[in-house]
Structures are given as C-alpha cells and as structure tokens.
Design an enzyme around this catalytic site. Structure first.
Site, PDB file in Angstrom:
ATOM      1  N   GLU A   1       0.839  -1.203   0.000  1.00 26.43           N
ATOM      2  CA  GLU A   1       0.000   0.000   0.000  1.00 26.43           C
ATOM      3  C   GLU A   1       0.873   1.251   0.000  1.00 26.43           C
ATOM      4  OE1 GLU A   1      -2.042  -0.374   3.730  1.00 26.43           O
ATOM      5  OE2 GLU A   1      -2.727  -2.422   3.294  1.00 26.43           O
TER       6      GLU A   1
ATOM      7  N   LYS B   1       2.231   4.619   1.428  1.00 30.47           N
ATOM      8  CA  LYS B   1       2.278   5.145   2.793  1.00 30.47           C
ATOM      9  C   LYS B   1       1.882   6.617   2.730  1.00 30.47           C
ATOM     10  CE  LYS B   1       5.163   5.227   6.919  1.00 30.47           C
ATOM     11  NZ  LYS B   1       5.090   6.629   7.271  1.00 30.47           N
TER      12      LYS B   1
ATOM     13  N   ASP C   1       1.175  10.306   3.657  1.00 34.82           N
ATOM     14  CA  ASP C   1       1.822  11.226   4.587  1.00 34.82           C
ATOM     15  C   ASP C   1       0.786  12.182   5.162  1.00 34.82           C
ATOM     16  OD1 ASP C   1       3.773  12.391   6.040  1.00 34.82           O
ATOM     17  OD2 ASP C   1       4.722  13.444   4.366  1.00 34.82           O
TER      18      ASP C   1
ATOM     19  N   TYR D   1      -7.031   1.829   6.359  1.00 31.86           N
ATOM     20  CA  TYR D   1      -6.072   0.768   6.038  1.00 31.86           C
ATOM     21  C   TYR D   1      -5.753  -0.166   7.204  1.00 31.86           C
ATOM     22  CZ  TYR D   1      -2.909   4.282   8.008  1.00 31.86           C
ATOM     23  OH  TYR D   1      -2.332   5.218   8.828  1.00 31.86           O
TER      24      TYR D   1
ATOM     25  N   LYS E   1      10.650   3.302   2.517  1.00 31.33           N
ATOM     26  CA  LYS E   1      10.589   4.755   2.310  1.00 31.33           C
ATOM     27  C   LYS E   1      11.182   5.170   0.965  1.00 31.33           C
ATOM     28  CE  LYS E   1       9.424   7.149   5.553  1.00 31.33           C
ATOM     29  NZ  LYS E   1       9.744   7.394   6.931  1.00 31.33           N
TER      30      LYS E   1
ATOM     31  N   CYS F   1       6.762  49.160  -0.977  1.00 28.20           N
ATOM     32  CA  CYS F   1       6.312  48.251  -2.021  1.00 28.20           C
ATOM     33  C   CYS F   1       7.233  48.370  -3.242  1.00 28.20           C
ATOM     34  CB  CYS F   1       4.885  48.587  -2.406  1.00 28.20           C
ATOM     35  SG  CYS F   1       4.316  47.674  -3.843  1.00 28.20           S
TER      36      CYS F   1
ATOM     37  N   CYS G   1       5.038  49.933  -6.325  1.00 29.52           N
ATOM     38  CA  CYS G   1       4.542  51.313  -6.379  1.00 29.52           C
ATOM     39  C   CYS G   1       5.243  52.269  -5.416  1.00 29.52           C
ATOM     40  CB  CYS G   1       3.040  51.338  -6.117  1.00 29.52           C
ATOM     41  SG  CYS G   1       2.635  51.004  -4.400  1.00 29.52           S
TER      42      CYS G   1
ATOM     43  N   CYS H   1       1.622  46.140   1.080  1.00 31.77           N
ATOM     44  CA  CYS H   1       1.696  47.444   0.456  1.00 31.77           C
ATOM     45  C   CYS H   1       0.418  48.204   0.805  1.00 31.77           C
ATOM     46  CB  CYS H   1       1.796  47.247  -1.051  1.00 31.77           C
ATOM     47  SG  CYS H   1       1.470  48.746  -1.969  1.00 31.77           S
TER      48      CYS H   1
ATOM     49  N   CYS I   1      -1.307  50.997  -6.591  1.00 25.11           N
ATOM     50  CA  CYS I   1      -0.302  49.965  -6.818  1.00 25.11           C
ATOM     51  C   CYS I   1      -0.741  49.120  -8.011  1.00 25.11           C
ATOM     52  CB  CYS I   1      -0.137  49.092  -5.579  1.00 25.11           C
ATOM     53  SG  CYS I   1       1.071  47.787  -5.803  1.00 25.11           S
TER      54      CYS I   1
END
Ligand code: IVH
Length: 716
Positions: free
Chosen positions: A134, A136, A138, A246, A334, A439, A442, A463, A469
C-alpha cells in the site's frame, strides 16, 4: 540556533516589580521557551509541559509585554506566523495501542524483512507469502471507534497509547461515515487510517491563509494537522480533508481473515481505501511495486513518503506479533528524501492581490526529484530572519542571506523550500537580509498589521498603496465593479483586465470617464458593438448615484467588508462626515478614533486599516477623483422599531424563500446584524434545508432556531 528548553522556569518576581533589564531578559527567554513548546506541541506532536504550565508562561509573557509595550518588536512572539490553534483536547486512551512501522530504505532491507518472516514462521523457501502493498500516506493517523455502527469517537495517535479526541472535527469529513453501512456489524469496530489533504487543496488553503495574513503551512501534512486541531469544527469543515482506511484497532468480531479482506470490508462499510493497493507475492514484486509507486509519486494528488508491505494473512500477523513498538509483519519502504544543495542568488519580492509582499528565493538552478528548481518559497519576513516558528522545516534560529549555500527540499513534491543553511559556507560579506518596507511595485509604505485579538503582528507585510499599486489595481477594480460594490453590469473581470491592459482603466474614477475618452476605441474592440457599448455605458451611468456603504466597501480598505462598510456608513451618515473622520483617524486624532471605535463592528483592526489607507496621499487623490464623478447618497437610518433591530442573525442551509444576499439585506435594513458564525451572542439562526454544523452549534448554545417561514413572520 535557539536552544531547546524543556523545563518550565517560573520567575517569582511579580511583573510590576521587574526592572527594565530583567524584563528584557525574561521576555527574550520566555519567548524562546514558548516557541519551543509551540513547536513540540503543534508540529512534533510531543508536548513537554502541561497545558496549565504553558498557559502560565504565556500569561507572564503577555503581562511583561503589557507593561513594556515596546517589547513587541520584530523578535516578539506576537510576531510568530499566524495564530496558534486552541490547546487542550480531551484525551482518549486507545483500546489497542497505535503503533508505528519499522523502515526499510534499501532493497536489501526488504529482502531481510521477508527472510525474517520466513524464519520466524518456519516457512519453506517455496511457500509463497502474500503481502498487501500500500502507499504510505503522509498524513495523520486516526482511530475511529464505531459502536453498533455509529461513530462515537475519533482520536489522533498521540503517543500511541493516548490520543486527542477530535470527534467533532472528524465528523465534518465526508469520507468518514457517521454510520457504517451493511448488516451484522460487529458491535465494536475501530477503523484506522490516514487523514490527509490533497496537494491542490493545500496550495489553495495556503493561498487563502496568505491573503488573510494567517498561518502558512509547510506541507499538506501540517495543514491537515492544523485543520484537525481546530477548536471550532466549522473551521475544520471548511478545510477539505480526506481519509483512507487501512488498519483496525479493537473489533469485537473479525469480519475477514486477511488484510486484503479487511480492506474490502472497509469499502463495504462505506470507507475509501487506497486504489493503488496491490497484492504482491515475492520480494521482486514488492520492490517493483516500490519503484512503480515511486515513479507515480509526484503525479499523485496526495503526499506519500513510501510504501507499506503487510503480511496478508491475519493469523500469521498474530503469530509474528511485535518487536517493541513495531509489528514484525509490516514494514515501511521509504522513498529517498528529495533534497539538493545550491546557492541562494537573490530574493524577489512579489506583490499579491491584497498587497501582500511575498519573498521568493532565486536559486542557482538545481535538480531535485527529477525537476529543475530555480525558485524557492521563503514564506515571509520572519522565516528569512529565522524566527518564523511555523516556517518549518527551516532549522530554528537560522536566518537566510543572499549568497548562502542552502539545502532545499521539495516538500511533499509541491513547493521547494529551504531546509537548512550551510553556515560554514556563508560568505563573509553576506549581510542579514533587509526586508523592504516599501512596495517594490509602487513605492508605497509596506506595513505589518497587528491582529487586534491576539496582539500578534501579521506575518505578512503589505503594500498600503491600494489602487495606485499596479499589482493591486486590477483586483481592486474588480472588487470595485463587483455586485456588492458598484455593481456595474458588463464590467466583469475579463473586461477590467482588458481595459487595464489598454491603459484605459487605472483607478475607479477612470470608469466614469471611459465613455468620453475611449468610446471610439472600445467600438473597435472585438466583441463590442453599438448595443453592448451602449449597455455598458448605461450601466456605468446608473451608478453615478450610489449608496454610501457601497462606496466605502468599494474603496477596498483592508478588513472593511460589506458589514463593516454598512456600519461605517450608518455611523457617519454622509460621505463628507465619513471622509473627514477617516482623515482625522489617519492623523491619530484621539477623539475621532474613539468615535470610530464606538461603532458596531469596528475595532483596532479596522481603525489601523483605515489609518493606513487614508495616510497614503496617492489613495487620497484617487478617492478625491472618484467622488468628483459620483453622487454619494446619505446612509439610510436603520430602523429601530423592528422586532429584530439590534439582534444578531445567522442564515444557514440552502434557503428556499429568498437568496442569501436578499436575506442579509432585509435583515440589515431592519437593524439586525448578520453574522457568518454561531456563538453565544447569536439571537436567531434561520435554517433552511441541509443546515449542518451551524444548526448543531445553535442547539449547543441554546440559540433560537427559526425556519424561513418563522423568520418571515417575525419580520413582517
Ligand atoms: S499500517 C501497526 N498502513 O505510517 C502499524 N500505516 O509509521 C499500523 N501510514 O502511524 C500502520 N499509510 O500514520 C499503515 N497504508 C498504511 C499507511 C500507514 C500511512 C502511517 C500511519 C502510521 C505510520 C507508521
């Protein structure tokens, strides 16, 4: 790197008696300590102090900051990314412990694993062993307990013996049946599996979180965990989580005698199981499975970090048993971590829709897990400084500098990020990165706001340029023309993008001179004929007179949504009054601030946002130009003689008698406040068909629940 302190130290000196020097030192120490606890609690699932002890630390920390407010600087804990979810779920003892798996990394480890089983069971060389292989997943393992077919408890793994009761949250996940399907169910069934978030949903959630200045999650696993750890199940409900079954814990009668049979049975009961699961009958088949899934990995919609092999026969599983905390009959094979080392050659600042400044690291291109990576997310300012507690997986206390050699990783195959900085290789000339306070698009000031509730600084610097902007202009124009603002028919997102690109629309005022200045050109555009052009300009003209609350909402001041805009409109009555007050607030006039603060729905957050907006000269000029084009109507006085005046109402479910917008508008016209969530303060919940968690919340708080008809009767 920050030292990990696991023991709680309580300083006995009352906060009022601390000298400035003592306060500084203790504030710094407590900050580190609390950050460490947060990390162990939220990310490592391994708290080292009790909730009460933690609260004590936090209280003292806040008290010190309250006495010396200037301690709330960049290094303050209040600056940590996002708000931590509430602590303290009830504990649940697992009837059967939730164990973990031994790992295999190399193919030889798999050969050894199968050999051990063969020897242990004294099986002949030619006796085949069937394995369920199966992916695995995460995510987060979960144990779901059903009694007489009904879900009664959902618990996290915790330390394996005792987990956290997250039943209310788990009930919001569609893939977790509330009731098991089928007949002759064993009276007690514990189904185990993995709660996860898809990569796509994780990216979307982070996008939303970023816009809201809330916690950014490092990977789908963290976001699934964060979503489950919410005290308010309606938040979990808004986060798309999935579940793969599972395994099992306590079961009063076993419905099958193989792992694969159990998986089929879970499906009959209404669970989703992983479609890639496969029977394998030799080491070669197992290794081929590992390779094949490894190849599919990056294309899967969810994160996996390996595959799991389980002996299929449950009687053999029983004979094989466990070695300390892992079964002898299963192993996790793994996948290698996808990491690479390269150089950070620059940091770009991108400006998003709400003006959020997002740092993107530019890398010397490098291959990671089959793709060339040139950009890496640096999340936000604190992450670069090495103080972003949630900015995992960067090592605590490491700051990132241009020129650094960095180890990067593709987190869950999705966004590459920095795992570590190789300090030995840091060039002498590398200086701490200075995050811009202006920013880059602008030139307006870029600020970090305080969250009024938590007192924490927003993780995101924004900003304040608003309409002026370029990066924000288009999205602001979209908001401006949208249904709840100026509601201009025929000026949708596509048209705004086009007109902006042509240079016809730069700011809202331009909408009202569009006809005069660009009528001819518009007629030459594809898709525009006399009629559509006439209709568009008629729609624009229809908005030359407009309600005050719509104008305020359309300005696009952060944190000023429709409800807040309405409150401001009602509070000030006229554009002139609102405008004068906003200017005074922006100048820090105490009286004006107190007046605004006194309005319904308005608090520090809005006041700060109004200040930022009206402090910016270019915003002011754009606003002036706009109000020259339109006549702003005075606000309607709220009715106070209605039965619902001053009441708080929540609408939920699919309403059949009126649209949600309609319901909201009517309620507000009658002086009621419409809220999106149910609390003790709610007066009425109006529930249509299919009402879910909000209804349950209402019942919990003893809030009056009305049908649509009952509501209509009440307001008639
Ligand atoms: S079986 C007795 N199957 O991996 C072992 N675990 O390292 C029962 N996991 O805590 C676990 N996918 O969170 C099993 N198909 C799968 C899995 C799986 C993910 C996780 C699970 C467990 C951890 C063990």
């Amino acid at each position: 790197m920050a030292k990990k302190i696991t023991k709680v130290r309580t300083d006995k000196t009352p906060v009022e008696l601390l000298t400035r020097k003592q306060a500084d030192a203790e504030h710094a120490r407590l900050g580190q300590e609390i950050a460490g606890h947060d990390k162990r609690y939220y990310q490592l699932d391994a708290p080292s102090v009790s909730d009460a002890e933690y609260d004590e630390l936090r209280k003292r920390y806040n008290a010190i900051e309250a006495r010396f407010p200037d301690l709330k600087t960049l290094d303050s804990l209040s600056m940590k990314v996002g708000a931590a979810p509430a602590r303290g779920f009830a504990k649940v003892r697992h009837a059967v412990p939730m164990l973990s798996l031994d790992n295999a990394f190399a193919d030889e480890d798999v050969v050894d694993f199968v050999g051990r089983i063969r020897r242990f069971l004294r099986l002949a060389e030619d006796e085949p062993i069937a394995f369920s292989a199966e992916p695995k997943i995460d995510g987060l393992s979960m144990s779901l307990r059903y009694e007489n077919g009904e879900l009664v408890t959902a618990a996290t793994r915790g330390d394996g013996q005792e987990g956290e009761d997250v039943t209310a949250n788990i009930r919001t996940i569609k893939e977790v049946p509330q009731k098991l399907k089928g007949r002759n169910l064993p009276p007690v069934v514990e189904v185990r599996g993995e709660v996860y978030m898809t990569k796509a949903d994780f990216l979307k959630l982070n996008e939303r979180q970023k816009e809201a200045g809330a916690q950014i999650f490092a990977n789908p696993r963290n976001s699934a965990a964060g979503s489950l750890r919410q005290k308010d199940p309606s938040i979990t409900a808004s986060r798309p989580l999935g579940f793969f079954a599972y395994a099992w814990g306590e079961i009063s009668e076993m419905p099958a005698d193989t792992q694969s049979g159990m998986i089929k049975w879970f499906e009959h009961c209404g669970f989703t199981t992983n479609p890639l699961t496969k029977m394998c009958r030799s080491v070669e088949e197992l290794i081929a499975f590992h390779r094949k899934i490894g190849e599919q990995r990056s294309g899967l919609d969810y994160d996996i970090d390996g595959v799991v092999y389980k002996v299929d026969r449950i009687d053999w599983q029983g004979r094989l048993g466990f070695v300390s905390r892992t079964p002898r009959w299963a192993i996790a094979h793994k996948f290698p971590a996808e990491q690479a080392t390269t150089t950070l050659i620059g940091i770009d600042i991108q400006v998003g829709r709400t003006g959020a400044l997002t740092p993107v690291g530019k890398l010397e291109p490098v291959g990671v897990g089959g793709v060339i990576v040139q950009n890496v997310t640096l999340h936000n300012e604190d992450y670069i400084k090495g103080i972003g507690g949630d900015g995992e997986p960067l090592r605590e206390g490491r700051d990132i500098r241009i020129g650094d050699t960095v180890i990067i990783q593709r987190a869950g195959d999705v966004i590459p990020q920095v795992v570590d900085v190789v300090l030995d290789k840091r060039p002498k000339s590398a200086k701490p990165y200075k995050f811009p306070t202006e920013c880059p698009v602008c030139g307006s000031e870029a600020v970090r706001e305080h969250d009024a509730d938590t007192g924490r600084l927003d993780a995101v610097r924004r900003c304040t340029g608003g309409f002026i902007c370029r990066a924000q202009a288009v999205e602001h124009l979209k908001l401006f023309a949208s249904r709840r603002a100026f509601d201009i028919d025929g000026l949708g997102e596509k048209q705004i993008e086009l007109f902006h690109e042509k240079g016809w629309l730069k700011e809202p005022a331009d909408i009202f001179s569009l006809e005069r200045k660009h009528r001819k050109e518009l007629l030459e555009e594809e898709g525009y004929g006399e009629t559509s052009v006439r209709n568009l300009f008629a729609a624009i003209d229809a908005r030359r007179e407009i309600a005050l609350d719509r104008v305020i909402y359309a300005l696009g001041i952060r944190h000023v949504g429709e409800t807040t805009a309405l409150s401001l409109a009602r509070g000030y009555g006229s554009w002139q009054a609102f405008h004068d007050a906003a200017l005074k607030v922006a100048k820090g006039d105490g009286e004006a601030i107190a007046d605004m603060d006194a309005l319904d729905q308005i608090g520090d957050t809005v006041i700060e946002a109004v200040t930022d907006y009206f402090k910016e000269k270019r915003n002011l000029a754009a606003v002036e130009r706009l109000v020259k084009q339109v006549k702003v109507l005075d606000a309607e006085k709220p009715k106070t003689d209605s039965k619902v005046a001053g009441k708080t109402v929540v609408f939920t479910g699919s309403l059949e008698k009126f649209t949600r917008d309609e319901a909201k508008a009517t309620a507000e016209r009658l002086g009621a406040k419409v809220s999106g969530s149910v609390s003790k303060k709610t007066d009425y919940v109006v529930a249509g068909p299919g009402a879910g968690s909000k209804l349950a919340e209402a019942q919990k708080h003893g809030v009056t629940v009305l049908s649509e008809d009952e509501w209509l009767k009440l307001i008639s």
